[in-house]
Write a protein that holds these residues in place. Structure first.
Motif, PDB file in Angstrom:
ATOM      1  N   LYS A 134       0.965  -1.156   0.064  1.00 23.47           N
ATOM      2  CA  LYS A 134      -0.057   0.048  -0.112  1.00 23.47           C
ATOM      3  C   LYS A 134       0.876   1.445  -0.102  1.00 23.47           C
ATOM      4  O   LYS A 134       0.666   2.226  -0.780  1.00 23.47           O
ATOM      5  N   THR A 135       1.851   1.217   0.841  1.00 21.35           N
ATOM      6  CA  THR A 135       2.630   2.661   1.039  1.00 21.35           C
ATOM      7  C   THR A 135       4.112   2.506   0.503  1.00 21.35           C
ATOM      8  O   THR A 135       4.867   3.566   0.769  1.00 21.35           O
ATOM      9  N   THR A 136       4.525   1.202   0.257  1.00 24.80           N
ATOM     10  CA  THR A 136       5.931   0.982  -0.151  1.00 24.80           C
ATOM     11  C   THR A 136       6.990   1.469   0.677  1.00 24.80           C
ATOM     12  O   THR A 136       7.982   1.608   0.347  1.00 24.80           O
ATOM     13  N   ASP A 137       6.533   1.319   1.848  1.00 27.67           N
ATOM     14  CA  ASP A 137       7.739   1.416   3.062  1.00 27.67           C
ATOM     15  C   ASP A 137       8.336   0.145   3.246  1.00 27.67           C
ATOM     16  O   ASP A 137       7.725  -0.904   2.864  1.00 27.67           O
ATOM     17  N   THR A 138       9.658   0.330   3.585  1.00 25.41           N
ATOM     18  CA  THR A 138      10.574  -0.699   4.042  1.00 25.41           C
ATOM     19  C   THR A 138      10.443  -1.063   5.449  1.00 25.41           C
ATOM     20  O   THR A 138      10.995  -0.265   6.186  1.00 25.41           O
ATOM     21  N   LEU A 139       9.902  -2.179   5.817  1.00 29.09           N
ATOM     22  CA  LEU A 139       9.859  -2.503   7.179  1.00 29.09           C
ATOM     23  C   LEU A 139      10.673  -3.592   7.610  1.00 29.09           C
ATOM     24  O   LEU A 139      10.875  -4.579   6.932  1.00 29.09           O
ATOM     25  N   ARG A 140      11.134  -3.633   8.763  1.00 32.21           N
ATOM     26  CA  ARG A 140      11.921  -4.717   9.504  1.00 32.21           C
ATOM     27  C   ARG A 140      11.021  -5.037  10.919  1.00 32.21           C
ATOM     28  O   ARG A 140      11.102  -4.078  11.682  1.00 32.21           O
ATOM     29  N   ILE A 141      10.444  -6.270  11.016  1.00 26.90           N
ATOM     30  CA  ILE A 141       9.643  -6.595  12.011  1.00 26.90           C
ATOM     31  C   ILE A 141      10.315  -7.726  12.841  1.00 26.90           C
ATOM     32  O   ILE A 141      10.187  -8.902  12.069  1.00 26.90           O
ATOM     33  N   GLU A 142      10.827  -7.756  14.089  1.00 32.85           N
ATOM     34  CA  GLU A 142      11.334  -8.911  14.662  1.00 32.85           C
ATOM     35  C   GLU A 142      10.258  -9.928  15.166  1.00 32.85           C
ATOM     36  O   GLU A 142       9.233  -9.535  15.364  1.00 32.85           O
ATOM     37  N   LEU A 143      10.461 -11.299  14.676  1.00 32.69           N
ATOM     38  CA  LEU A 143       9.414 -12.463  14.981  1.00 32.69           C
ATOM     39  C   LEU A 143       9.407 -12.841  16.426  1.00 32.69           C
ATOM     40  O   LEU A 143      10.620 -13.123  16.949  1.00 32.69           O
ATOM     41  N   ASN A 144       8.484 -12.744  17.059  1.00 34.57           N
ATOM     42  CA  ASN A 144       8.287 -13.375  18.354  1.00 34.57           C
ATOM     43  C   ASN A 144       7.813 -15.060  18.222  1.00 34.57           C
ATOM     44  O   ASN A 144       7.861 -15.471  17.051  1.00 34.57           O
ATOM     45  N   THR A 145       8.127 -15.458  19.364  1.00 40.14           N
ATOM     46  CA  THR A 145       8.085 -17.082  19.408  1.00 40.14           C
ATOM     47  C   THR A 145       6.654 -17.504  18.577  1.00 40.14           C
ATOM     48  O   THR A 145       6.641 -18.509  18.047  1.00 40.14           O
ATOM     49  N   THR A 146       5.506 -17.117  19.029  1.00 39.06           N
ATOM     50  CA  THR A 146       4.255 -17.305  18.353  1.00 39.06           C
ATOM     51  C   THR A 146       4.215 -17.269  16.668  1.00 39.06           C
ATOM     52  O   THR A 146       3.800 -17.949  16.105  1.00 39.06           O
ATOM     53  N   ALA A 147       4.611 -16.020  16.245  1.00 35.96           N
ATOM     54  CA  ALA A 147       4.895 -15.767  14.897  1.00 35.96           C
ATOM     55  C   ALA A 147       5.679 -16.889  14.188  1.00 35.96           C
ATOM     56  O   ALA A 147       5.490 -17.390  13.201  1.00 35.96           O
ATOM     57  N   ARG A 148       6.813 -17.067  14.768  1.00 34.34           N
ATOM     58  CA  ARG A 148       7.821 -18.142  14.266  1.00 34.34           C
ATOM     59  C   ARG A 148       6.923 -19.521  14.187  1.00 34.34           C
ATOM     60  O   ARG A 148       7.362 -20.231  13.076  1.00 34.34           O
ATOM     61  N   GLN A 149       6.399 -19.867  15.160  1.00 36.94           N
ATOM     62  CA  GLN A 149       5.781 -21.254  15.151  1.00 36.94           C
ATOM     63  C   GLN A 149       4.599 -21.231  14.076  1.00 36.94           C
ATOM     64  O   GLN A 149       4.509 -22.213  13.556  1.00 36.94           O
ATOM     65  N   ILE A 150       3.999 -20.278  14.038  1.00 34.73           N
ATOM     66  CA  ILE A 150       3.043 -20.128  12.663  1.00 34.73           C
ATOM     67  C   ILE A 150       3.665 -20.586  11.345  1.00 34.73           C
ATOM     68  O   ILE A 150       3.246 -21.178  10.578  1.00 34.73           O
ATOM     69  N   ILE A 151       4.785 -19.811  11.396  1.00 33.17           N
ATOM     70  CA  ILE A 151       5.707 -19.923  10.002  1.00 33.17           C
ATOM     71  C   ILE A 151       6.105 -21.184   9.883  1.00 33.17           C
ATOM     72  O   ILE A 151       5.821 -21.811   8.672  1.00 33.17           O
ATOM     73  N   ASP A 152       6.491 -21.736  10.986  1.00 30.02           N
ATOM     74  CA  ASP A 152       7.192 -23.183  10.893  1.00 30.02           C
ATOM     75  C   ASP A 152       6.042 -24.350  10.752  1.00 30.02           C
ATOM     76  O   ASP A 152       6.111 -25.277   9.955  1.00 30.02           O
ATOM     77  N   LYS A 153       4.767 -23.882  11.111  1.00 31.92           N
ATOM     78  CA  LYS A 153       3.775 -25.179  10.789  1.00 31.92           C
ATOM     79  C   LYS A 153       3.521 -25.160   9.382  1.00 31.92           C
ATOM     80  O   LYS A 153       3.001 -26.417   9.159  1.00 31.92           O
ATOM     81  N   TYR A 154       3.742 -24.168   8.713  1.00 34.15           N
ATOM     82  CA  TYR A 154       3.302 -24.151   7.250  1.00 34.15           C
ATOM     83  C   TYR A 154       4.403 -24.633   6.246  1.00 34.15           C
ATOM     84  O   TYR A 154       4.312 -24.450   5.005  1.00 34.15           O
ATOM     85  N   LYS A 155       5.488 -25.109   6.811  1.00 35.42           N
ATOM     86  CA  LYS A 155       6.750 -25.248   5.987  1.00 35.42           C
ATOM     87  C   LYS A 155       6.537 -26.321   5.050  1.00 35.42           C
ATOM     88  O   LYS A 155       7.160 -25.994   3.905  1.00 35.42           O
ATOM     89  N   GLY A 156       5.960 -27.196   5.022  1.00 37.91           N
ATOM     90  CA  GLY A 156       5.693 -28.423   4.217  1.00 37.91           C
ATOM     91  C   GLY A 156       4.338 -27.920   3.498  1.00 37.91           C
ATOM     92  O   GLY A 156       3.887 -28.995   2.615  1.00 37.91           O
ATOM     93  N   GLN A 157       3.644 -26.987   3.718  1.00 37.17           N
ATOM     94  CA  GLN A 157       2.346 -26.954   2.789  1.00 37.17           C
ATOM     95  C   GLN A 157       2.227 -25.620   2.136  1.00 37.17           C
ATOM     96  O   GLN A 157       1.243 -25.310   2.010  1.00 37.17           O
ATOM     97  N   ARG A 158       3.560 -25.053   1.720  1.00 38.48           N
ATOM     98  CA  ARG A 158       3.441 -23.839   1.005  1.00 38.48           C
ATOM     99  C   ARG A 158       2.837 -23.976  -0.321  1.00 38.48           C
ATOM    100  O   ARG A 158       3.249 -24.914  -1.088  1.00 38.48           O
ATOM    101  N   GLN A 159       2.150 -23.121  -0.802  1.00 41.15           N
ATOM    102  CA  GLN A 159       1.546 -22.979  -2.077  1.00 41.15           C
ATOM    103  C   GLN A 159       2.082 -21.847  -2.797  1.00 41.15           C
ATOM    104  O   GLN A 159       1.970 -20.808  -2.450  1.00 41.15           O
ATOM    105  N   GLY A 160       2.644 -22.057  -3.988  1.00 41.74           N
ATOM    106  CA  GLY A 160       3.039 -20.979  -4.819  1.00 41.74           C
ATOM    107  C   GLY A 160       4.384 -20.084  -4.166  1.00 41.74           C
ATOM    108  O   GLY A 160       4.659 -18.920  -4.643  1.00 41.74           O
ATOM    109  N   GLY A 161       5.046 -20.709  -3.248  1.00 50.21           N
ATOM    110  CA  GLY A 161       6.188 -20.307  -2.406  1.00 50.21           C
ATOM    111  C   GLY A 161       5.708 -19.134  -1.481  1.00 50.21           C
ATOM    112  O   GLY A 161       6.726 -18.564  -0.974  1.00 50.21           O
TER     113      GLY A 161
END
Length: 239
Positions: A134-161
């Motif tokens: 939307k705004t073309t801002d460049t963001l860097r956001i540290e991942l907490n434990t819960t966010a990392r766990q959600i990412i890891d959960k879908y490691k083997g189920q990714r669609q289209g990268g």
């Protein structure tokens, strides 16, 4: 024919359309403002392409009462925990994905459109690095434990990268309301809106107002409530 009609568009044309939307169609002021601004955006595009030589997109100003009365709906920390802890029935397993997307937004502050575009390339040294759509801002956001766990959960189920499962915004909004109702997110929430007949007030349970944007708003609200400095929250969200 289309180009000829475009050349006839003036401020009066926009005013007449706006009046029709308010008085005949019975739309709310906020909706009419949004539609009018989108029409002006289209006129600006046509002007750049040389299809429209008028200036109504520059000179017409939307002046409607009550367009600043938006309801900002957020989840309290207790409500967020309530959603996370809710045991989704096996018959409604489709709600698990939308819950993960909601929780991810609540812990990163990303817009839904940006979450949909994330890939593994956006994960850099335990943080998300992304240029927002939307705004073309460049963001860097540290991942907490819960966010990392959600990412890891879908490691083997990714669609289209994509990093997380993709659900259309429309379906996500529908599922979020269903999830919120099942999880008991029913705090009475007042809505004030305006139309051609004046001011109106409604009270709805919070789950009826849940959309994908609630994650970003919740992140901002909860970050500020625990004392994170405003400049830090602004840098995280590009807000």
């Amino acid at each position: 024919v289309g180009a000829a009609l475009l050349e006839e568009v003036t401020e009066q044309t926009i005013q007449e359309v706006q009046t029709y939307l308010l008085d005949t169609a019975g739309l709310r002021s906020l909706t009419v403002e949004r539609m009018t601004n989108r029409f002006k955006t289209c006129l600006a595009y046509f002007h750049r392409r040389g299809w429209y030589s008028g200036t109504a997109h520059l000179t017409y100003k939307v002046k409607l009462k009550g367009t600043n009365s938006k309801v900002v709906v957020v989840l309290t920390p207790a409500e967020l925990k309530q959603i996370i802890d809710y045991q989704i029935p096996s018959t409604k397993a489709y709600l698990e994905r939308v819950r993960d997307l909601l929780v991810f937004a609540c812990y990163t502050g990303l817009r839904y459109s940006d979450i949909q575009q994330l890939t593994e390339a956006n994960i850099v040294e335990g943080a998300i690095e992304v240029v927002t759509i939307k705004t073309t801002d460049t963001l860097r956001i540290e991942l907490n434990t819960t966010a990392r766990q959600i990412i890891d959960k879908y490691k083997g189920q990714r669609q289209g990268g994509k990093l997380l499962p993709t659900i259309s915004n429309q379906n996500a909004n529908t599922y979020l309301k269903e999830l919120g109702e099942l999880a008991g997110i029913d705090t009475p929430t007042e809505i004030v809106y305006f139309d051609s007949k004046g001011r109106h007030t409604e009270v709805k349970p919070k789950f009826e107002l849940m959309t994908t944007h609630i994650g970003r708003r919740t992140f901002i609200s909860n970050a500020l409530s625990v004392g994170i400095p405003v400049p830090t929250v602004m840098s995280w969200t590009g807000h």
